[in-house]
Design an enzyme around this catalytic site. Structure first.
Site, PDB file in Angstrom:
ATOM      1  N   ARG A  67      81.028  20.442  57.762  1.00  0.00           N
ATOM      2  CA  ARG A  67      82.145  20.257  58.529  1.00  0.00           C
ATOM      3  C   ARG A  67      82.909  21.694  59.164  1.00  0.00           C
ATOM      4  O   ARG A  67      83.117  21.628  60.444  1.00  0.00           O
ATOM      5  CB  ARG A  67      83.427  19.620  57.577  1.00  0.00           C
ATOM      6  CG  ARG A  67      84.617  19.169  58.538  1.00  0.00           C
ATOM      7  CD  ARG A  67      85.371  18.511  57.467  1.00  0.00           C
ATOM      8  NE  ARG A  67      86.601  17.860  58.097  1.00  0.00           N
ATOM      9  CZ  ARG A  67      87.844  18.514  58.060  1.00  0.00           C
ATOM     10  NH1 ARG A  67      87.970  19.607  57.214  1.00  0.00           N
ATOM     11  NH2 ARG A  67      89.068  17.884  58.687  1.00  0.00           N
ATOM     12  N   HIS A  71      83.558  22.164  63.369  1.00  0.00           N
ATOM     13  CA  HIS A  71      84.919  22.725  63.572  1.00  0.00           C
ATOM     14  C   HIS A  71      84.937  24.005  64.065  1.00  0.00           C
ATOM     15  O   HIS A  71      85.826  24.106  65.007  1.00  0.00           O
ATOM     16  CB  HIS A  71      85.998  22.320  62.476  1.00  0.00           C
ATOM     17  CG  HIS A  71      86.318  21.310  62.120  1.00  0.00           C
ATOM     18  ND1 HIS A  71      87.554  20.924  61.541  1.00  0.00           N
ATOM     19  CD2 HIS A  71      85.732  20.074  62.243  1.00  0.00           C
ATOM     20  CE1 HIS A  71      87.718  19.615  61.213  1.00  0.00           C
ATOM     21  NE2 HIS A  71      86.648  18.994  61.621  1.00  0.00           N
ATOM     22  N   ASN A  99      92.374  21.260  60.302  1.00  0.00           N
ATOM     23  CA  ASN A  99      91.861  22.083  59.144  1.00  0.00           C
ATOM     24  C   ASN A  99      92.693  22.354  58.270  1.00  0.00           C
ATOM     25  O   ASN A  99      92.448  22.444  57.015  1.00  0.00           O
ATOM     26  CB  ASN A  99      91.566  23.431  59.716  1.00  0.00           C
ATOM     27  CG  ASN A  99      90.321  23.288  60.844  1.00  0.00           C
ATOM     28  OD1 ASN A  99      89.360  22.621  60.708  1.00  0.00           O
ATOM     29  ND2 ASN A  99      90.496  24.212  61.949  1.00  0.00           N
ATOM     30  N   HIS A 198      78.932  11.833  58.160  1.00  0.00           N
ATOM     31  CA  HIS A 198      80.012  11.309  57.214  1.00  0.00           C
ATOM     32  C   HIS A 198      79.500  10.482  56.157  1.00  0.00           C
ATOM     33  O   HIS A 198      79.828   9.894  55.259  1.00  0.00           O
ATOM     34  CB  HIS A 198      80.889  10.421  58.040  1.00  0.00           C
ATOM     35  CG  HIS A 198      81.977  11.206  58.850  1.00  0.00           C
ATOM     36  ND1 HIS A 198      82.925  10.495  59.662  1.00  0.00           N
ATOM     37  CD2 HIS A 198      82.248  12.397  58.726  1.00  0.00           C
ATOM     38  CE1 HIS A 198      83.644  11.419  60.321  1.00  0.00           C
ATOM     39  NE2 HIS A 198      83.326  12.614  59.906  1.00  0.00           N
TER      40      HIS A 198
END
Length: 332
Positions: A67, A71, A99, A198
């Site tokens: 992740r 990001h 975040n 996911h």
């Protein structure tokens, strides 16, 4: 003859490796998997070793590291800006809505950087560490492997506003999410494939509560969520409170990287709204969800391709940026 053979080897590396050419802002530069072969030949082994140790200690760490790469790349490109702490004129992206209270794994990256600095000082960028850690996290949980194009450099700044605005949110509409992907040069295939990450990891109650309590804005129940599944979720995700309570994104095989995520969506058991809209709001994404649910190999192949593509979003190369000594702060 020796010179000619050297040319052929160099040519084959650039021709057959998954080379990623930079855009107009940085001409005549590229990323390639062999970037550290001579300057830091043990780099990839060091990264894998420390990631493996971290994931063995806490399986959730694989999803957290994956992740972080995502990001990072969606804000100013893949430049490790997400790793910078606030200092001087820098306001950390760690404070952003996507975040804050959820981005994690920074200590693992600190450990990797420290080991690499001992092995080959100021050679391997934090941005490349993020890309390698994301690949290794995928592999360690049973997902596909790929050669990671390397040669990124680190930014000297962060963008809190970019982090707040560019990263897709769990409650965004399908069109908003797709637009955010397209702004990064990614398409609907990349969107559906990368959403497959996911298949591992967790989400907080606050990220999907609106689906459980008719908070969609029109007062109507979210009929795209299986109601028996919703009832299970309500037990630990109350109408108020419990914001940080964690839930598996894929409740069937939460620690295994596989295509069950897509099968859950077909059963109306995608945890986040951003998961379920892949099936309900766009015909092209719906067909891709069905294909990946049916064919794990196809999902793995596209996930690897899309990760390479995402990893090439506006990299700093050549003399741009720097190689940070510490990932949390710029060099003096």
């Amino acid at each position: 003859m020796a010179h000619f053979m050297s040319f052929l080897i160099a040519f084959s590396i650039l021709t057959f490796a998954p080379v990623c050419f930079c855009g107009n802002k940085a001409r005549n530069c590229y990323l390639y998997p062999q970037f550290y072969d001579h300057s830091c030949p043990k780099a990839q082994k060091i990264v894998m070793s420390i990631v493996a140790k971290a994931v063995a200690k806490e399986t959730r760490m694989a999803a957290s590291l994956l992740r972080l790469h995502f990001h990072d790349c969606f804000v100013k490109g893949c430049d490790a800006s997400i790793l910078l702490d606030s200092s001087g004129s820098i306001i950390s992206e760690k404070r952003s809505n996507p975040n804050r209270n959820s981005a994690r794994g920074f200590e693992v990256l600190d450990e990797i950087k420290s080991a690499l600095e001992k092995e080959c000082p100021q050679t391997v960028s934090c941005a490349d560490i993020l890309a390698l850690a994301a690949r290794d996290s995928t592999v360690l949980t049973g997902g596909p492997s790929w050669e990671v194009p390397l040669g990124r450099r680190d930014s000297r700044g962060a963008s809190l506003s970019g982090s707040n605005n560019n990263i897709p949110a769990p409650n965004n509409t399908f069109q908003t999410i797709l637009t955010k992907f397209k702004l990064q040069g990614l398409d609907v295939v990349d969107l559906v494939a990368l959403s497959g990450s996911h298949t591992i990891g967790n989400s907080r109650c606050t990220s999907f509560r609106q689906r459980l309590y008719n908070q969609s804005g029109n007062g109507q129940p979210d009929y795209t969520l299986d109601q028996s599944y919703a009832a299970q979720l309500r037990r630990r995700c109350p109408r108020s409170g419990g914001d940080q309570n964690l839930f598996f994104l894929d409740f069937v095989s939460p620690t295994k990287f596989d295509n069950i995520y897509y099968k859950n969506i077909l059963a109306s058991k995608g945890l986040l709204s951003s998961d379920q809209v892949l099936l309900t709001k766009n015909e092209a994404s719906m067909e891709l969800v069905k294909k990946y649910a049916k064919n794990n190999k196809l999902f793995f192949e596209q996930f690897a391709k899309s990760m390479i593509k995402m990893g090439n979003i506006s990299p700093l190369t050549g003399s741009k940026g720097e190689i940070r000594k510490h990932c949390r702060k710029i060099n003096k």
